[in-house]
Design an enzyme around this catalytic site. Structure first.
Site, PDB file in Angstrom:
ATOM      1  CG  LEU A 125      -2.111   0.681   1.461  1.00 46.97           C
ATOM      2  CD1 LEU A 125      -3.106   0.255   0.407  1.00 46.97           C
ATOM      3  CD2 LEU A 125      -2.681   0.403   2.851  1.00 46.97           C
ATOM      4  CG  HIS A 126       3.140   2.893  -2.906  1.00 49.97           C
ATOM      5  ND1 HIS A 126       2.823   1.739  -3.564  1.00 49.97           N
ATOM      6  CD2 HIS A 126       3.503   3.779  -3.860  1.00 49.97           C
ATOM      7  CE1 HIS A 126       3.010   1.916  -4.857  1.00 49.97           C
ATOM      8  NE2 HIS A 126       3.427   3.145  -5.076  1.00 49.97           N
ATOM      9  NE  ARG A 127      -0.556   3.423  -7.360  1.00 44.83           N
ATOM     10  CZ  ARG A 127       0.589   3.692  -7.943  1.00 44.83           C
ATOM     11  NH1 ARG A 127       1.024   4.938  -7.985  1.00 44.83           N
ATOM     12  NH2 ARG A 127       1.305   2.763  -8.501  1.00 44.83           N
ATOM     13  CG  ASP A 180      -1.673   1.095  -3.196  1.00 48.98           C
ATOM     14  OD1 ASP A 180      -0.537   0.592  -3.242  1.00 48.98           O
ATOM     15  OD2 ASP A 180      -1.968   2.028  -2.428  1.00 48.98           O
TER      16      ASP A 180
END
Ligand code: UD1
Length: 381
Positions: free
Chosen positions: A221-223, A300
Site C-alpha cells: 500500500l503506498h498510493r 495498490d
C-alpha cells in the site's frame, strides 16, 4: 520514423558506439532497467550509461536492487532525494540538464511513469535528444494520479514508444501518435521475474517470517490516493481487520505509508490486529517469493498487478481503476478501490475458491529486452 543524423552516422558509417543514457529513479524502475542494461552492454553498437536520479535512496528502496539484480553501478547519481513533486521535478531537470550538456547523449531511455521518467524526458526533448519510452501508452484515465500525468507528458515528447500491450497501442493511436513510432515489445518487468526464478525459489523469506506456503496474504500500500487520504486509509484498514481474522496478512510497509499511519493516529488500531504483520520493505527475491507463495495479494501497486498475473496468484487491487486492464481481462486481477465491503467480498470469493485462474498476456514472455534492443536499433538506422 524518426532519424537522428548523429546516431545514423555513428552507428552505420563509423560503427562508433552510440551513447544512450538509461534513467532510473524509484523502486519500480530497477527491475525494468536491469535486463535492458544487460542486453545493451553486450551489444557492439551501443554504449549504455546508467543514471540514477536519487528519487529513492534508502538501501531497502534502491541499493538492494542493484546488488541483487546485478545492475551496474550508475555512472551518475543526481542525488535529488525526497521533496514535494514540483521541487523534485525541478531539481531532477536542472541537474540532468547539466549531465546532458556534459555527456551529449544520442538518446535517453526512460521506463515507467515515475517523476524521474517525466523530468528527464522533458530535459532531453528540449535539447533535441531522442527519447525512448518503455511502458508507453498505458493509461488509467485518472488525472488525479501523479503517474498518469507523468505517462501523458512522457509519451507526448517521446520519439520511440514501446508499449507492453495492445490496449496501450490503442491509447497512443487514439491520442494521435504516428504508428511508425510505436512498437509493442511486451512487459519488461516479466523478463526480470522469469530470469530470477531460481534465486526467488532459493529465498528463505518464508522461514525468516515463519510463514507457511499459501497460508497468508501479502499486502502492499503506498498510493497517495489511499495512504494520504484518511477516509480511504481507514476504510482499507477496516477491511484488513476482517481479513486478518481469517488469515494472516504480511505487510512490507513503504516509507510513505509508515509516515501516514502515524499521521492519522492509526498505529494502535493496527497493533491490535494480531494477524497483521508489519515488516520493512523487502528485496526483490524475497518479495517475489512472498508473492509466489501467497494465498492472495492485496495491493495498490501497478507492477504487482502484472507480477501476480504471471505468477497466477489472485490479486485484489485497492484502486478504482488500472492502467493495466489486461491484468483483469487476461490475468488474475480485480479492482476493489478502498471500498471496505467490496474488498471483503472479493477476499471472501478467494477464500471460497471462486476466482479466475488467469492466463499470461501476449509477449509477457521474458524476451522484451531483446525486442527493445531490436526496436531501438531499427528505429535509429
Ligand atoms: C514513487 C512513484 C510511484 C511508485 C513508487 C514506488 C512518483 C510520482 N511516484 O512513489 O509511481 O509506485 O515510487 O515506491 O514518482 N522515502 C523514503 N526513502 C526512500 C524513498 C522515499 O523514506 O528511499 C519517503 C520519502 O520521505 C517520501 C516518500 O517516501 O516523502 C514518498 O517518496 P516519493 O518518491 O515521493 O514517492 P513514492 O510514494 O515512493
Amino acid at each position: 520514423m524518426w532519424r537522428n543524423s548523429r546516431f545514423v552516422k555513428q552507428y552505420q558509417k563509423y560503427g562508433k558506439k552510440v551513447k544512450i543514457i538509461n534513467i532510473v529513479g524509484a523502486r519500480p524502475n530497477f527491475m525494468k532497467i536491469a535486463p535492458i542494461m544487460h542486453v545493451m552492454q553486450s551489444d557492439q553498437a551501443i554504449h549504455p550509461l546508467l543514471l540514477h536520479t536519487g528519487q529513492h535512496y534508502d538501501f531497502s528502496m534502491s541499493g538492494s536492487f542493484f546488488s541483487e539484480l546485478n545492475i551496474p553501478e550508475p555512472d551518475i547519481n543526481l542525488e535529488v532525494g525526497s521533496m514535494n513533486h514540483a521541487k523534485q521535478l525541478a531539481s531532477i531537470m536542472e541537474k540532468f540538464d547539466d549531465v546532458c550538456e556534459e555527456i551529449k547523449p544520442d538518446a535517453i531511455l526512460v521506463v515507467g511513469d515515475v517523476n524521474s521518467t517525466m523530468a528527464c524526458s522533458l530535459v532531453a526533448v528540449k535539447r533535441g535528444i531522442k527519447v525512448i519510452h518503455v511502458e508507453a501508452g498505458i493509461r488509467s484515465f485518472d488525472r488525479s494520479m501523479p503517474e498518469e500525468i507523468n505517462r501523458l507528458v512522457t509519451d507526448s515528447v517521446a520519439d520511440l514508444l514501446l508499449p507492453p500491450s495492445r490496449d496501450a497501442i490503442e491509447n497512443l493511436v487514439n491520442e494521435g501518435h504516428d504508428t511508425a513510432n510505436i512498437e509493442m515489445v511486451g512487459n519488461i518487468m516479466i523478463d526480470t521475474l522469469l530470469s530470477s526464478q531460481q534465486k526467488i525459489q532459493q529465498s528463505d523469506v518464508l522461514n525468516k517470517l515463519q510463514l507457511e506456503s499459501r497460508k497468508y496474504v501479502t499486502l502492499t500500500l503506498h498510493r497517495p490516493s489511499n495512504v494520504d487520504n484518511e477516509t480511504n486509509l481507514k476504510n482499507i484498514v477496516a477491511a484488513l481487520d476482517y481479513i486478518q481474522k481469517k488469515m494472516e496478512i504480511v505487510f512490507p510497509v513503504h516509507p510513505r505509508t509508515r509516515k501516514m499511519i502515524a499521521t492519522f493516529g492509526l498505529e494502535s488500531r493496527i497493533k491490535e490486529m494480531k494477524n497483521l504483520k508489519l515488516i520493512d520493505p523487502l528485496g526483490y527475491f524475497d518479495f517475489s517469493r512472498l508473492v509466489a507463495d501467497s494465498f492472495f495479494v492485496l495491493t495498490d501497486s501497478g507492477g504487482i498487478q502484472e507480477e501476480t498475473s504471471v505468477q497466477q496468484i489472485p490479486c485484489i487491487t485497492l484502486r478504482d481503476n488500472t492502467e493495466r486492464p489486461v491484468t483483469i481481462s487476461v490475468g488474475t486481477n480485480e479492482l476493489a478501490g478502498s471500498d471496505t465491503g467490496r474488498i471483503i467480498k472479493l477476499a471472501d470469493d478467494i477464500f471460497a475458491n471462486k476466482w479466475k485462474k488467469g492466463g499470461i498476456p501476449e509477449m509477457w514472455d521474458g524476451k522484451t529486452a531483446l525486442r527493445i534492443l531490436h526496436a531501438v536499433k531499427t528505429h535509429f538506422s
